[in-house]
Design an enzyme around this catalytic site. Structure first.
Site, short mmCIF file in Angstrom:
data_model
loop_
_atom_site.label_atom_id
_atom_site.label_comp_id
_atom_site.label_asym_id
_atom_site.label_seq_id
_atom_site.Cartn_x
_atom_site.Cartn_y
_atom_site.Cartn_z
N ASP A 191 3.41 9.35 -0.76
CA ASP A 191 2.19 8.60 -0.41
C ASP A 191 1.99 7.49 -1.43
OD1 ASP A 191 -0.06 8.09 1.14
OD2 ASP A 191 -0.70 10.19 1.13
N HIS A 241 0.82 -1.22 0.00
CA HIS A 241 0.00 0.00 0.00
C HIS A 241 0.86 1.26 0.00
CE1 HIS A 241 -4.04 -1.83 0.78
NE2 HIS A 241 -3.26 -2.86 1.08
P1 ADQ Z 1 -3.04 6.00 4.80
O1 ADQ Z 1 -1.65 6.49 4.98
O2 ADQ Z 1 -3.82 5.81 6.03
O3 ADQ Z 1 -3.10 4.65 3.95
P2 ADQ Z 1 -4.95 7.40 2.89
O4 ADQ Z 1 -4.90 6.70 1.60
O5 ADQ Z 1 -5.06 8.87 2.75
O6 ADQ Z 1 -3.72 7.15 3.84
O7 ADQ Z 1 -6.21 6.86 3.66
C1 ADQ Z 1 -6.64 7.48 4.82
C2 ADQ Z 1 -8.06 7.07 5.13
O8 ADQ Z 1 -8.32 7.50 6.46
C3 ADQ Z 1 -9.06 7.74 4.21
O9 ADQ Z 1 -10.09 6.84 3.90
C4 ADQ Z 1 -9.59 8.89 5.06
O10 ADQ Z 1 -10.95 9.22 4.83
C5 ADQ Z 1 -9.42 8.38 6.46
N1 ADQ Z 1 -9.17 9.54 7.36
C6 ADQ Z 1 -8.18 10.42 7.30
N2 ADQ Z 1 -8.35 11.38 8.23
C7 ADQ Z 1 -9.47 11.08 8.88
C8 ADQ Z 1 -10.23 11.70 9.94
N3 ADQ Z 1 -9.85 12.84 10.51
N4 ADQ Z 1 -11.33 11.09 10.36
C9 ADQ Z 1 -11.75 9.95 9.78
N5 ADQ Z 1 -11.12 9.34 8.76
C10 ADQ Z 1 -9.99 9.89 8.32
C11 ADQ Z 1 -2.15 3.78 3.32
C12 ADQ Z 1 -1.13 4.43 2.39
C13 ADQ Z 1 -1.85 5.26 1.34
C14 ADQ Z 1 -2.83 4.37 0.57
C15 ADQ Z 1 -3.71 3.61 1.52
C16 ADQ Z 1 -4.56 2.58 0.77
O11 ADQ Z 1 -0.25 5.25 3.15
O12 ADQ Z 1 -0.92 5.85 0.43
O13 ADQ Z 1 -3.63 5.21 -0.26
O14 ADQ Z 1 -2.96 2.91 2.49
O15 ADQ Z 1 -3.76 1.77 -0.03
#
Ligand code: ADQ
Length: 465
Positions: free
Chosen positions: A369, A161
């Site tokens: 990311d 990921h």
């Molecule tokens: P993450 O680093 O966690 O995931 P991301 O892809 O942005 O990053 O996903 C975050 C998730 O958490 C999103 O669904 C978002 O809505 C939720 N989130 C963020 N802030 C929040 C808040 N304040 N309250 C509730 N929910 C919140 C890892 C990798 C990423 C990759 C994903 C999936 O680092 O690059 O996209 O896995 O593969």
């Protein structure tokens, strides 16, 4: 040699650090995996979430929502060495290009190897040779190799990921060959972006002597595996519907009361140094500095719930953001205007969808990311008749798919500031045109597409080679 049948007729076994057990409605990945697990009578193997003072490695078999789970306990020292140590103080920083934050400690590697081994044992005990084993993420580079070494023949896939860094960076991990060979022992390896695929193939060719033997096929010694570019998506249509739910509208109404007639610029991230939050705050300060005409007419709201706060760097980031937002509000705020609102807490999925929809600009500026799902959620939540504009870092995997966003370098404060201004001034027709292309893209390559695209690699790959 394992006989191949179409993946849809085989039992799927998912392996990941966290499972959806106990929070069945959690996130897109959980939903995507749960569907297939339920349909194929599959199993999800993961950490139970429980930590014990004494070494205690038990596997609990249970069921929820039509899915079977095998949940593994961890001791406090396993958790510290494996999760806080090797996974989050070695692999996470290095894979995100933050060598300066990596702590190389041989005890961490020992714990990582032991936990991978324990998961491999659970797979061996709980699965049959005809099952498809799908391992998720950087916590488990070693499982396929450990299964082979134990004489346990399974078809295995691995999805990363997070980014795969440049070989020069990956090589700085003292045990990089162990990890690289571990990855190449899987039958299918899925990565998020073309850039990751380039880095990975360069690494395995230069370092491990891999030879390309087909469009997606690589051979090392007598093992051949498939490398599949497989960018993860979201459940775009369902997220789009969430944005007009009652919970979404309530959250938006609350925030709108505070905003008045100001335009909202929103950031939503886990609080992590890879997300570029200090740089984003500085970029907003530059905007306020360069364009005083905007004072009082916009509001930047950053939602960032703390994560992994026991790791030192995360606690420091929290402090840095507290100081920066205080300074910027002190410098630019006025009696009736708070330029930056920073909320260190999480919100429900529907509430977030409502807040995204209210925002005229979505600011997604990670320094590195794997993908970044917030960028996709922001687009899914927009009103098609009056959509907002996505400002997106060139270093998010999402930037390689979402080319109609305003793509910027997150280290460049002027670029952050100027792109926000461009977004605020963008005519409605251009906003609609860009949004349509982006929305169609995230619907086409959604979470179901991602799952099927990955799993179909097993159908075309000769098995057991
Ligand atoms: P993450 O680093 O966690 O995931 P991301 O892809 O942005 O990053 O996903 C975050 C998730 O958490 C999103 O669904 C978002 O809505 C939720 N989130 C963020 N802030 C929040 C808040 N304040 N309250 C509730 N929910 C919140 C890892 C990798 C990423 C990759 C994903 C999936 O680092 O690059 O996209 O896995 O593969």
């Amino acid at each position: 040699m394992i006989k191949t049948r179409p993946h849809s007729s085989r039992r799927l076994v998912a392996v990941s650090n966290r499972t959806s057990f106990g929070s069945p409605s959690a996130g897109g990945l959980a939903v995507a995996l749960s569907d297939t697990l339920a349909e194929t009578g599959g199993l999800w193997i993961g950490w139970s979430g429980k930590i014990f003072d004494m070494p205690r490695r038990r596997v609990h078999l249970t069921e929820e929502g039509g899915v079977s789970f095998a949940l593994i306990d961890m001791s406090k020292s396993d958790y510290e060495g494996f999760y806080l140590g090797y996974a989050n103080s070695v692999l996470w920083p290095v894979m995100h290009n933050r060598l300066d934050l990596a702590v190389f400690d041989s005890d961490y590697l020992a714990a990582y190897t032991a936990i991978n081994q324990q998961f491999a044992r659970a797979i061996s005990d709980q699965t049959a040779p005809s099952d498809l084993i799908w391992v998720q993420d950087y916590h488990f580079f070693l499982i396929a190799k450990q299964l082979k070494d134990a004489g346990c023949h399974r078809q295995t896939g691995f999805f990363l990921h997070i980014p795969f860094p440049a070989p020069e960076v990956f090589r700085s991990i003292p045990d990089h060959r162990l990890l690289g060979e571990g990855l190449c022992a899987y039958d299918v390896v899925g990565l998020q972006s073309p850039h990751d695929c380039k880095n990975f193939t360069r690494y395995i060719q230069e370092e491990l002597g891999a030879e390309q033997v087909g469009e997606e096929r690589y051979r090392i010694g007598d093992h051949t595996f498939t490398l599949r570019l497989c960018p993860i998506g979201i459940d775009a249509e369902s997220f789009s519907q969430s944005a007009t739910s009652d919970a979404a509208e309530n959250a938006a109404r609350k925030l709108a009361k505070f905003l008045g007639d100001r335009h909202l610029i929103i950031g939503v991230d886990r609080m992590d140094y890879s997300k570029g939050l200090p740089q984003r705050f500085e970029g907003m300060a530059t905007l306020f500095d360069k364009y005083p005409v905007l004072h009082g007419s916009i509001s930047f709201t950053q939602i960032a719930p703390p994560s992994r706060s026991v790791v030192e760097e995360y606690a420091q980031l929290r402090q840095q953001l507290d100081e920066l937002s205080g300074r910027i509000n002190g410098d630019y705020g006025d009696l009736d205007w708070i330029p930056i609102r920073y909320l260190a807490r999480g919100y429900e999925r529907d509430e977030l969808a409502g807040l995204y929809r209210l925002a005229r600009v979505g600011l997604v500026t990670p320094l590195q990311d794997g993908m970044n799902l917030v960028a996709k959620e922001y687009i899914a939540a927009q009103d098609p008749d009056d959509p907002g504009v996505l400002v997106l870092s060139q270093f998010a995997g999402a930037a390689e798919q979402m080319k109609e966003a305003l793509i910027i370098n997150p280290h460049d404060r002027d670029a952050v500031a100027d792109s926000v201004l461009t977004a605020l001034n963008m005519p409605l027709e251009e906003r609609k045109r860009r949004w349509r292309v982006l929305y169609d893209g995230i619907c086409r390559q959604d979470i179901t597409w991602w799952r099927e695209h990955f799993l179909s690699a097993f159908d075309s790959a000769p098995a057991g080679t």
